[in-house]
Each structure stands twice: as C-alpha cells, then as structure tokens.
Design an enzyme around this catalytic site. Structure first.
Site, short mmCIF file in Angstrom:
data_model
loop_
_atom_site.label_atom_id
_atom_site.label_comp_id
_atom_site.label_asym_id
_atom_site.label_seq_id
_atom_site.Cartn_x
_atom_site.Cartn_y
_atom_site.Cartn_z
N GLY A 86 0.79 -1.23 0.00
CA GLY A 86 0.00 0.00 0.00
C GLY A 86 0.82 1.27 0.00
O GLY A 86 0.36 2.30 0.50
N SER A 87 2.03 1.24 -0.59
CA SER A 87 2.84 2.46 -0.55
C SER A 87 2.22 3.57 -1.40
O SER A 87 2.22 4.73 -0.99
CB SER A 87 4.29 2.17 -0.95
N ALA A 89 -0.95 4.09 -2.00
CA ALA A 89 -2.10 4.63 -1.27
C ALA A 89 -1.63 5.53 -0.13
O ALA A 89 -2.21 6.59 0.12
CB ALA A 89 -2.96 3.49 -0.72
N ALA A 90 -0.56 5.11 0.56
CA ALA A 90 -0.08 5.91 1.70
C ALA A 90 0.54 7.23 1.21
O ALA A 90 0.37 8.27 1.87
CB ALA A 90 0.92 5.10 2.52
N ASP A 130 -7.38 0.18 -0.42
CA ASP A 130 -6.07 0.63 0.07
C ASP A 130 -6.15 2.05 0.64
O ASP A 130 -5.62 2.33 1.72
CB ASP A 130 -5.03 0.63 -1.07
C1 MEV Z 1 -4.18 -3.78 -4.32
O1 MEV Z 1 -3.58 -3.53 -3.06
C2 MEV Z 1 -5.56 -4.34 -4.12
C3 MEV Z 1 -6.32 -4.67 -5.40
O2 MEV Z 1 -7.53 -5.31 -4.99
C4 MEV Z 1 -6.62 -3.42 -6.20
C5 MEV Z 1 -7.69 -2.53 -5.56
O3 MEV Z 1 -8.42 -2.96 -4.67
O4 MEV Z 1 -7.74 -1.37 -5.99
C6 MEV Z 1 -5.54 -5.62 -6.27
#
Ligand code: MEV
Length: 308
Positions: A86-87, A89-90, A130
């Site tokens: 989740g880098s 997103a963070a 995320d």
């Molecule tokens: C990515 O961390 C998670 C996925 O399900 C993509 C998303 O939810 O946007 C693969």
C-alpha cells in the site's frame, strides 16, 4: 507548512475480487509515509521539479485537491514501493491530507474519497480498499452492503463500496517480500481480461467473497486456525486469477510448518505475501531461507494523522 502521515496495509482477504464488487478485509500496518507541503515558487517533489509521469500520484493529488499557488512536497517512506503493502495509497493519502490541511478542510471521509479518486485516476481501475484503510487505519471491511461499523460510501460508475471499521485482535503477521516489484494497474486489468474470457473464473470471485465473510467472523473470534485455512484457500484462488508468482508460492510453502496459513497480499505478480503466526522469528527465518525479505508487522495501526 502542513504535514500528514499515513500507514500502509495488508489485505487479509479479498484483493482483486473487491474491484469487481466482492468484499475485502484489510489491516493498517506500522509502516508509514509522511508528506509535507509548503508554498513555493514552482511545483517540486523531493527537491526536484515535479514531473507528472514520474510523480503520478502526487501530481494527480494536486489536480484533485489543490487550487492554490505552486507548492513543494517532500515525502519520506518506510514502505517498500511496489511491494503490495500500500505504498502508493499511503503516498496519496498523506499528500492529499497535507493539501487538505493547508486548505483547512481535512476530515477523514473527504480525505478517503479524494485519495480514492487519485488512485483511480492513476491506475484506471481500483477499489477504495487501500486508500480507505490508509485513511482510517485499524481494520477496514469494504463491502457492497452497508453493515455494522459503517464509515463512508464510495462509488464509481455502477460500483458501490461501503467502508466499515473492523476491530482487530492481537494477531502476529510476518510479511515476505519477494523483491519483485509489480504495478497494480496492469494486474487489475489482467484479471478483468481473464474474467471476460473465462466465465468460470467468476466462481473463484464468488468463493473469495465467501472467504472474506467467513474471515470477518474468524477475526472477530480471533480464530487463528480458521484464518490460516482461509488464507491458504484465498491464495490458491488468486493463483487461479493469474496474479500469482512462483516466488510467492515458494514463500507461502516455506511458512507451512511455523504459521497457521499464508497468502499473497495486495496486487500479487510479485510483491509480498503474509503469514499468520505465533512465532514471528521462526516464520521470518523460513521466509529468509526461501529467498524473501521478512518484515514483522504490527496490525490495526493508526490511520492518517497530522504531523508537526
Ligand atoms: C491492491 O492492493 C488491491 C487490489 O484489490 C486493487 C484494488 O483494490 O484497488 C488488487
């Protein structure tokens, strides 16, 4: 100057399927990104002139959130990029958080919604899992239905995601990073192509959706053996969806003796796996022997927070 930090995440159950309308359960971890922002005479990121292709998330965050004078943004991260933790997103949540704070508008629901728009813009296809986990922290259940612990709703086109707070018991996880970097957007798109070509794969999505709901129950009971079994099954189904990697299988197999269960986490195609264990040292050693980088993480951590 305004500054904000935000955590990375592990997805315990439901990655990929959540993009296509199934639920997912994610936990914030104790690895974070910090972003600070100050007004400047030109747009710059970490001391270099901003380049939208190179700084795609920050550039999109500015487009989505900022209408003031040029700013300088600096980031610091303890999350390996492209690791499935989740880098992006963070980075997005902390940057948007700093921008909203500078504007005096920072509430967590607005932050989560704007951060999702940014990720969607960059990745072309995404769920809010995320970004909402990074914004809220702790544990987050994303689902098509609204239930207990409801926080906010995010929609895109036909798709609706209800985001819920989820209590996280004391669970110990070790992350095994393959060292193989993988971009989320193309992996999500490859699942869409597979689902269009092979209707049977929809059954895998349905089963992942059931696993998430059983997983939520098992988390509430802190039932580690049940969680381990569900993790292994979810891992196999993600392989069916084509987002596995031989190194992920090798790391998952290496944890068989010391962990309740293990699975890839995040987008896959490399990135990381997670193992649920009572003995993080033994599981870490097994991951290292198999060629991965082991990181012991705490889960249920604080979400986005203002920094001085
Ligand atoms: C990515 O961390 C998670 C996925 O399900 C993509 C998303 O939810 O946007 C693969």
């Amino acid at each position: 100057m305004a500054a904000c930090s935000a955590p990375g995440k592990i997805i315990l159950f439901g990655e990929h399927a959540v993009v296509f309308g199934k639920p997912a359960l994610a936990l914030a971890i104790d690895l974070r990104v910090r972003a600070s922002l100050s007004v400047s005479d030109q747009y710059a990121v970490n001391g270099h002139p901003m380049r939208p292709k190179l700084h795609s998330y920050i550039s999109a965050a500015l487009d989505e959130t900022w209408n003031g004078p040029p700013v300088r943004i600096s980031t610091w991260s303890s999350i390996p990029s492209g690791s499935g933790l989740g880098s992006s997103a963070a980075v997005t949540v902390s940057s948007v958080g700093a921008m909203l704070t500078e504007k005096g508008e920072c509430d967590v629901a607005t932050l989560a919604k704007k951060a999702f728009e940014v990720e969607f813009r960059v990745q072309k296809r995404a769920s809010p899992t995320d970004t909402s986990t990074s914004a809220h922290g702790k544990g987050v259940l994303v689902s098509p239905e609204q239930g207990d612990g409801f926080l906010w709703r995010i929609s895109k086109g036909q798709q609706v995601w209800n985001v819920h707070h989820c209590e996280v018991p004391d669970l110990k996880f070790v992350v095994g990073y393959t060292g193989v970097r993988a971009a989320t957007g193309p992996l999500v798109d490859s699942v869409r192509v597979l689902l269009d070509a092979d209707k049977d794969r929809r059954e895998d999505l349905d089963r992942i959706g059931d696993i998430v709901l059983q997983g939520v129950d098992a988390v509430r009971r802190a039932d580690k053996p049940a969680l381990g079994r569900l993790m292994l099954e979810n891992h196999g189904l993600l392989n069916n969806l084509g987002v596995g990697h031989p190194m992920l299988d090798k790391l998952v197999a290496a944890c068989e003796e010391s962990a309740y269960g293990a699975k890839l986490t995040g987008a896959g195609g490399g990135g990381s796996m997670i193992a649920l264990t009572d003995d993080p040292e033994r599981t870490s050693a097994a991951i290292r022997r198999a060629g991965g980088k082991a990181i012991v993480v705490s889960v249920g951590c604080e979400g986005a927070r203002l920094e001085s």
